[in-house]
Write a protein that holds these residues in place. Structure first.
Motif, mmCIF file in Angstrom:
data_model
loop_
_atom_site.group_PDB
_atom_site.id
_atom_site.type_symbol
_atom_site.label_atom_id
_atom_site.label_comp_id
_atom_site.label_asym_id
_atom_site.label_seq_id
_atom_site.Cartn_x
_atom_site.Cartn_y
_atom_site.Cartn_z
ATOM 1 N N GLU A 346 0.827 -1.202 0.000
ATOM 2 C CA GLU A 346 0.000 0.000 0.000
ATOM 3 C C GLU A 346 0.868 1.263 0.000
ATOM 4 O O GLU A 346 2.048 1.214 0.366
ATOM 5 N N THR A 347 0.245 2.369 -0.400
ATOM 6 C CA THR A 347 0.960 3.655 -0.408
ATOM 7 C C THR A 347 0.512 4.580 0.722
ATOM 8 O O THR A 347 1.179 5.563 1.018
ATOM 9 N N HIS A 348 -0.633 4.280 1.356
ATOM 10 C CA HIS A 348 -1.109 5.060 2.499
ATOM 11 C C HIS A 348 -2.115 4.217 3.277
ATOM 12 O O HIS A 348 -2.641 3.221 2.765
ATOM 13 N N ASN A 349 -2.381 4.612 4.516
ATOM 14 C CA ASN A 349 -3.280 3.846 5.383
ATOM 15 C C ASN A 349 -2.951 2.352 5.335
ATOM 16 O O ASN A 349 -3.843 1.495 5.184
ATOM 17 N N VAL A 350 -1.670 2.054 5.456
ATOM 18 C CA VAL A 350 -1.175 0.701 5.183
ATOM 19 C C VAL A 350 -1.832 -0.345 6.077
ATOM 20 O O VAL A 350 -2.354 -1.357 5.585
ATOM 21 N N GLU A 352 -4.518 -0.126 7.999
ATOM 22 C CA GLU A 352 -5.974 -0.127 7.857
ATOM 23 C C GLU A 352 -6.400 -0.932 6.626
ATOM 24 O O GLU A 352 -7.312 -1.771 6.697
ATOM 25 N N TYR A 353 -5.743 -0.687 5.499
ATOM 26 C CA TYR A 353 -6.090 -1.419 4.287
ATOM 27 C C TYR A 353 -5.723 -2.906 4.408
ATOM 28 O O TYR A 353 -6.424 -3.778 3.883
ATOM 29 N N ASP A 370 4.770 -0.613 3.069
ATOM 30 C CA ASP A 370 4.527 0.718 2.505
ATOM 31 C C ASP A 370 5.404 0.905 1.278
ATOM 32 O O ASP A 370 6.592 1.193 1.381
ATOM 33 N N SER A 372 5.260 3.228 -0.825
ATOM 34 C CA SER A 372 5.541 4.629 -1.147
ATOM 35 C C SER A 372 6.938 5.039 -0.691
ATOM 36 O O SER A 372 7.490 6.030 -1.160
ATOM 37 N N ASP A 373 7.519 4.256 0.219
ATOM 38 C CA ASP A 373 8.888 4.500 0.695
ATOM 39 C C ASP A 373 9.852 3.907 -0.328
ATOM 40 O O ASP A 373 9.961 2.687 -0.460
#
Length: 422
Positions: A346-350, A352-353, A370, A372-373
């Motif tokens: 995931e790229t955000h709300n890792v 939670e998703y 994550d 996105s890192d």
């Protein structure tokens, strides 16, 4: 009063043989009438899931043929340190490094004496000098030779050096004597070996892992894919094999060497991966869906390369996409399903998703990272993840994917054992 020959007391004595799964056993055979038992020993070791390479001394070849041991082990038999063909393949140094354990059965009085003296005048004695693997001896000789002071002192010296002796047994001997010196029965030797070798966390388990991207063709030269390198999945496959599992790795199109002791199945598309996963998870214990499977594919694939239209003012191209089958959800929905672990990149709300995906797809665990890192994840040598379960969550800090895979397999094995023991 003489002890009776050692036998397996019941079928329960065989229950831990899975601990040999994926182990590499170097079996040394020395000269003696007990060499005929080594053929049965090879068969039992292979049946327990281990790979066997056989090394024979020249004297051993007088009692049983290398061809017999080759047929039973499924590998070439090694008889000479100076064999050009053998050295061009798996040379004696590589053979010593290959082994998880060295078992010499039968071990003659002569070989024990030469090993005690640190001699390396044949292939087997040289391997014993070189290897870092534990060495086990199953002595076999005339009772007078066994009871001789020199043999007893030699055995004590070897024990002091960390060599373990299995036996010998007592009873009637080929020469007509009665007394100690018989080689233990192959089943008993196998049980001793199992008891001494460290058991892996997933010993005897069948694990299926998907890794890498999938490719969905647009036309003969173009496709839809993603940035997955497959490194995390391949690292997990290697770690699972090291933990004693029988591992099938279903790999998308990547340029990575197959980990040792792992069966690899190459696929291209999401549908290929789905088919392979459904097939290979039959009878499996754990499934780890690490692959970055394309969610969509073009509805139709052009038969020839799509050409740009020089007269089109906007230079756009419309491609209708349709959903691909969900590999990890399909495995989780199977009857008699394995323990299923998914990935959530995931790229955000890792977290939670990831938790939503865990519940929605009815997974046992999910590994969230994550992407996105840019310092971790896709194409990186390092990663950091959180392992999430229904009532379990543990974050693993950034480290190499190989180290991370080892930690993940340990945690996954613990959670699997907790579930299956309830």
């Amino acid at each position: 009063m003489l002890r009776s020959r050692q036998k397996l007391k019941s079928p329960l004595a065989m229950q831990n043989l899975h601990r040999l799964n994926n182990k590499r056993i170097l079996l040394g055979i020395t000269g003696g009438i007990a060499a005929y038992k080594s053929a049965e020993l090879v068969r039992h070791i292979r049946k327990a899931g281990a790979e066997v390479h056989v090394v024979m001394t020249p004297a051993a070849c007088e009692f049983i043929t290398p061809l017999t041991l080759q047929a039973l082990s499924g590998n070439p038999v090694h008889t000479s340190m100076l064999d050009p063909k053998a050295e061009a393949g798996m040379g004696h140094i590589e053979l010593a490094k290959w082994a998880d354990a060295v078992l010499i059965a039968p071990a003659s009085a002569d070989f024990i004496a030469r090993m005690t003296a640190g001699m390396g005048n044949d292939l087997l004695s040289t391997l014993c000098l070189v290897t870092n693997a534990p060495v086990y001896l199953a002595p076999a000789m005339n009772q007078g030779m066994w009871l001789d002071t020199a043999t007893q002192k030699n055995c004590e010296t070897l024990k002091d050096r960390g060599v373990t002796l299995f036996g010998p047994d007592e009873g009637y001997q080929a020469c007509g004597d009665v007394g100690p010196g018989r080689m233990l029965d192959p089943e008993v030797i196998l049980q001793h070996l199992v008891g001494h070798l460290e058991s892996g966390l997933l010993a005897g388990k069948k694990v299926v892992i998907t890794a890498g991207p999938t490719r969905e063709a647009i036309d003969p030269v173009r496709y839809i894919s993603n940035h997955s390198s497959g490194k995390m999945g391949f690292a997990l496959a290697a770690a699972a094999a090291e933990a004693g599992a029988t591992v099938t790795l279903i790999a998308g199109p990547v340029h990575l060497p197959t980990p040792e002791r792992v069966q690899r199945v190459d696929v291209i598309t999401a549908r290929d991966m789905h088919t392979a996963a459904m097939e290979h998870t039959e009878g499996s214990d754990l499934f780890i869906g690490c692959a970055a499977v394309a969610d969509y594919r073009p509805e139709t694939i052009a038969e020839s390369k799509i050409k740009k239209d020089p007269n089109s003012p906007d230079q756009t191209l419309d491609i209708k996409l349709v959903r691909n089958p969900d590999v990890v959800a399909s495995v989780a929905a199977k009857d008699n399903r394995p323990f299923v672990i998914g990935f959530a990149a995931e790229t955000h709300n890792v977290i939670e998703y990831a938790q939503d995906k865990l519940k929605r797809k009815k997974l046992d665990l999910i590994i969230a990272n994550d992407v996105s890192d840019t310092s971790i994840g896709f194409n990186s040598e390092e990663n950091a993840v959180t392992l999430v379960g229904a009532d379990f969550e543990e974050t693993l800090d950034k480290c190499s994917k190989r180290q991370l895979a080892g930690h993940l397999i340990e945690l996954i094995a613990q959670q699997y054992n907790l579930q299956t023991s309830n």
